[in-house]
Write an enzyme that holds these catalytic residues in place. Structure first.
Site, PDB file in Angstrom:
ATOM      1  N   GLY A   1       4.807   7.353   4.790  1.00  0.00           N
ATOM      2  CA  GLY A   1       4.110   6.202   4.184  1.00  0.00           C
ATOM      3  C   GLY A   1       5.018   5.130   3.361  1.00  0.00           C
TER       4      GLY A   1
ATOM      5  NE  ARG B  50       1.609   8.816   7.416  1.00  0.00           N
ATOM      6  CZ  ARG B  50       2.105   9.097   6.428  1.00  0.00           C
ATOM      7  NH1 ARG B  50       2.914  10.064   6.098  1.00  0.00           N
ATOM      8  NH2 ARG B  50       1.339   8.510   4.970  1.00  0.00           N
TER       9      ARG B  50
ATOM     10  CG  ASP C  33       6.287  17.629   5.472  1.00  0.00           C
ATOM     11  OD1 ASP C  33       6.400  18.770   4.934  1.00  0.00           O
ATOM     12  OD2 ASP C  33       5.034  17.441   5.641  1.00  0.00           O
TER      13      ASP C  33
ATOM     14  CE  LYS D  28       8.210   8.142   1.992  1.00  0.00           C
ATOM     15  NZ  LYS D  28       7.214   8.349   3.188  1.00  0.00           N
ATOM     16  CB  THR D  29       6.302  10.255  -1.316  1.00  0.00           C
ATOM     17  OG1 THR D  29       4.873  10.072  -1.508  1.00  0.00           O
ATOM     18  CG2 THR D  29       7.036  11.256  -2.254  1.00  0.00           C
TER      19      THR D  29
ATOM     20  CG  ASP E 264       1.867  10.997  -2.356  1.00  0.00           C
ATOM     21  OD1 ASP E 264       1.480   9.838  -2.479  1.00  0.00           O
ATOM     22  OD2 ASP E 264       1.775  11.717  -1.066  1.00  0.00           O
TER      23      ASP E 264
HETATM   24  P1  FBP Z   1       4.169   9.678   2.305  1.00  0.00           P
HETATM   25  O1  FBP Z   1       4.004  11.206   1.676  1.00  0.00           O
HETATM   26  O2  FBP Z   1       4.560   9.732   3.556  1.00  0.00           O
HETATM   27  O3  FBP Z   1       5.079   8.912   1.347  1.00  0.00           O
HETATM   28  O4  FBP Z   1       2.790   9.082   2.163  1.00  0.00           O
HETATM   29  C1  FBP Z   1       1.952   9.011   0.924  1.00  0.00           C
HETATM   30  C2  FBP Z   1       0.705   8.447   1.191  1.00  0.00           C
HETATM   31  O5  FBP Z   1       0.632   6.907   0.669  1.00  0.00           O
HETATM   32  C3  FBP Z   1      -0.353   9.464   0.275  1.00  0.00           C
HETATM   33  O6  FBP Z   1      -0.630   9.014  -0.977  1.00  0.00           O
HETATM   34  C4  FBP Z   1      -1.675   9.096   1.313  1.00  0.00           C
HETATM   35  O7  FBP Z   1      -2.682  10.378   1.148  1.00  0.00           O
HETATM   36  C5  FBP Z   1      -1.131   8.877   2.624  1.00  0.00           C
HETATM   37  O8  FBP Z   1       0.049   8.472   2.495  1.00  0.00           O
HETATM   38  C6  FBP Z   1      -1.869   7.982   3.486  1.00  0.00           C
HETATM   39  O9  FBP Z   1      -1.335   7.874   4.838  1.00  0.00           O
HETATM   40  P2  FBP Z   1      -1.763   6.720   5.932  1.00  0.00           P
HETATM   41  O10 FBP Z   1      -0.550   5.670   5.418  1.00  0.00           O
HETATM   42  O11 FBP Z   1      -1.375   7.258   7.073  1.00  0.00           O
HETATM   43  O12 FBP Z   1      -3.064   6.330   5.695  1.00  0.00           O
END
Ligand code: FBP
Length: 550
Positions: free
Chosen positions: A78, A142, A173, A199-200, A202
């Site tokens: 993400g 992803r 991951d 990165k994230t 979250d």
């Molecule tokens: P990452 O862990 O890859 O940084 O993504 C975080 C996130 O934004 C989460 O907060 C959310 O649940 C998810 O990605 C949403 O995924 P998508 O972009 O596939 O809709």
């Protein structure tokens, strides 16, 4: 391309670098490391990258050897604010080592690495993206890098472009997979190094050595601005309860940080729900109590924050979801049969196949939510929690509870509601000064790790509550962050995911204040991220980091 006035001005911003990374840089090796758990198993799986020492950089008077290195960079998962600055820091770092060094971007995430979708990132391209949000410079994806066949094809692609090192910018991951890749490349003596970057939005990739993942700061500031605006609206109109779901997949760091910044009436923390084994009914009860209490004071309005992953932390919902995942797993006879069931009969059909306890829970859910639970599944067959409208579920259940209380004369107030979901709004925001500086330093630092021959390391920048000049730059062996966990039925080495610690200072502070915030209206309106002005406003670190490092 047309750009905004702010973007034009912001392009001139020179991110701050730690003193240690300016000029000539010397590497200092620290102690050998151990994985956080399951040492024997991790050591066996990573014989070539286990136990490496921590490293830090110091500025040095002696000339550093100028080296020819070409690097390929991958954005994984993400979007998170600051990704473009990691890449520009990496680019500037490589050019400082040798002006002929080249940076390539693999397009569309790990897929580009395997399919040789690649482009050279020249200074013209880099300059366009400095201090901007988004991952659009090369795109992200992803696809998981976990098969040896992918590693081999990636290696061929690296050789073709004369690439000596790969930088993976990703979450837990992706960095786990980066470590597996580093181990494999070292085992076969490929000559290609692998470095990770945390990165994230979250905020769940952090530990003793990684203080925060990039993007968390900006995303939380942006959500907090929006929450503050809603609070002010709610406090002006005095007629709505706003239920706001906040992204963050499983951990509640984002919800907690936003609560610390804005002081809402209610903020649920999934980790607490799980620890106290709270049922959905007791959560609804707790929310209704706050609403009733405020109504007694004539305040029929308020703001409640709900973490995205909540539903999976409620014990009975977790069991229900697990049963549904099994029942509807792709390729099974039951999933096949389910696909032929008429829409109007689906809830009954599923209920009959669940355990008695889960069937009761399933039937107690509003119809829309029950249907959502049977539909949206990811490629692994799991329910996609981000698509479940928990904020609407809670509103419906609170409405029902308050209606009952009204009949019993226990609630005299009014309950008008609005629901919101903040997630994508924040993932590509222009990085705050903190993220702009932090990311640039992470990227610059990665170039120093590469030129010092390191592989299997994560770029680490610490002491981040101090001014950027004093930040500590270095590298952490990724194996140090690993333990063994069961994933899809197998024990696997993975980087430990950091959930909210209930005995940690951020949660403890929140818990000490929340009763007052619930009843009194003590909203804080943080306002928009600022780039120009006093440092207390522009260079503010997250409340989580401030409390953790206090
Ligand atoms: P990452 O862990 O890859 O940084 O993504 C975080 C996130 O934004 C989460 O907060 C959310 O649940 C998810 O990605 C949403 O995924 P998508 O972009 O596939 O809709």
């Amino acid at each position: 391309m047309a750009i905004s006035a702010l973007q034009k001005e912001r392009a001139k911003y020179q991110p701050k670098l730690p003193k240690a990374l300016k000029g000539n840089v010397k590497l200092v090796e620290g102690k050998a490391t151990e994985s956080v758990d399951d040492q024997d198993a991790i050591k066996e799986l990573f014989p070539n990258t286990y136990g490496l020492p921590l490293v830090t950089f110091e500025s040095s008077d002696s000339e550093v050897e100028s080296k020819n290195i070409n690097v390929g960079v991958i954005l994984s998962g993400g979007q998170a604010p600051g990704g473009h600055n990691v890449i520009s820091g990496l680019f500037d770092g490589l050019k400082a080592i040798h002006p002929e060094n080249k940076l390539f971007g693999f397009l569309g995430g790990p897929d580009g690495f395997v399919k040789d979708n690649i482009m050279e990132l020249t200074s013209d391209i880099i300059d366009e993206y400095r201090n901007t949000g988004g991952f659009d410079i090369i795109g992200s994806g992803r696809t998981k890098l976990e098969e040896e066949s992918q590693f081999d094809t990636g290696l061929e692609n690296c050789k073709k472009h004369n690439i000596n090192a790969v930088v993976v910018i990703g979450g837990d991951d992706s960095n786990t997979n980066a470590c597996v890749l580093a181990e494999y490349y070292k085992k076969i003596n490929s000559g290609v190094q692998v470095i990770g970057c945390p990165k994230t939005i979250d905020g769940d990739l952090k530990n003793e050595m990684i203080e925060t993942s990039f993007g968390f700061d900006t995303a939380c500031k942006l959500y907090s601005e929006l929450i503050g605006n809603i609070m002010r609206d709610s406090n002006s109109a005095k007629k709505y309860w706003h239920f706001i779901k906040l992204m963050g997949r499983s951990a509640s760091h984002i919800a907690l940080e936003c609560a610390l910044q804005t002081q809402p009436n209610i903020c649920l923390i999934s980790e607490e729900v799980a620890a106290k084994k709270q049922t959905l009914a007791s959560i609804v009860d707790g929310i209704s109590d706050v609403i009733a209490k405020r109504a007694e004071n004539g305040e029929n309005y308020g703001v409640a924050l709900i973490p995205e992953g909540l539903i999976e932390f409620i014990p009975e919902m977790k069991i229900l979801i697990e049963e549904l995942n099994e029942l509807l797993a792709e390729g099974t006879a039951t999933a096949q049969a389910f696909s032929h069931v008429k829409k109007s009969h689906r809830i009954d059909w599923v209920s009959e196949k669940l355990s008695q306890a889960s069937s009761v829970v399933f039937r107690s859910l509003p119809e829309g939510i029950a249907n959502q639970l049977t539909l949206d599944r990811d490629p692994h067959g799991n329910v996609q929690v981000s698509k479940i409208e928990t904020e609407k579920l809670l509103i419906e259940m609170v409405e029902a509870e308050l209606a009952e209380r009204k009949l019993e004369n226990k609630f005299q107030g009014k309950f008008g509601s609005q629901n919101h979901f903040f997630g994508y709004e924040g993932r590509c925001a222009a990085p705050s000064n903190f993220d702009a500086d932090y990311c640039y330093s992470l990227g610059y630092n990665a170039s120093a790790l590469i030129s010092n021959g390191k592989t299997g390391y994560m770029s680490s920048v610490r002491n981040t509550t101090a001014p950027a000049e004093e930040w500590i730059a270095g590298g952490v062996p990724i194996t140090m962050m690993m333990n063994m966990e069961r994933r899809h039925g197998h024990m696997k080495p993975v980087i430990q995911k950091a959930l909210v610690e209930l005995d940690g200072k951020p949660f403890q502070y929140f818990a000490s204040q929340r009763e007052e915030w619930a009843v009194k209206t003590q909203f804080v309106y943080p306002g928009p991220i600022q780039y120009f002005g006093p440092t207390e406003v522009c260079d503010r670190v997250s409340e989580t980091l401030k409390l953790e490092k206090a």
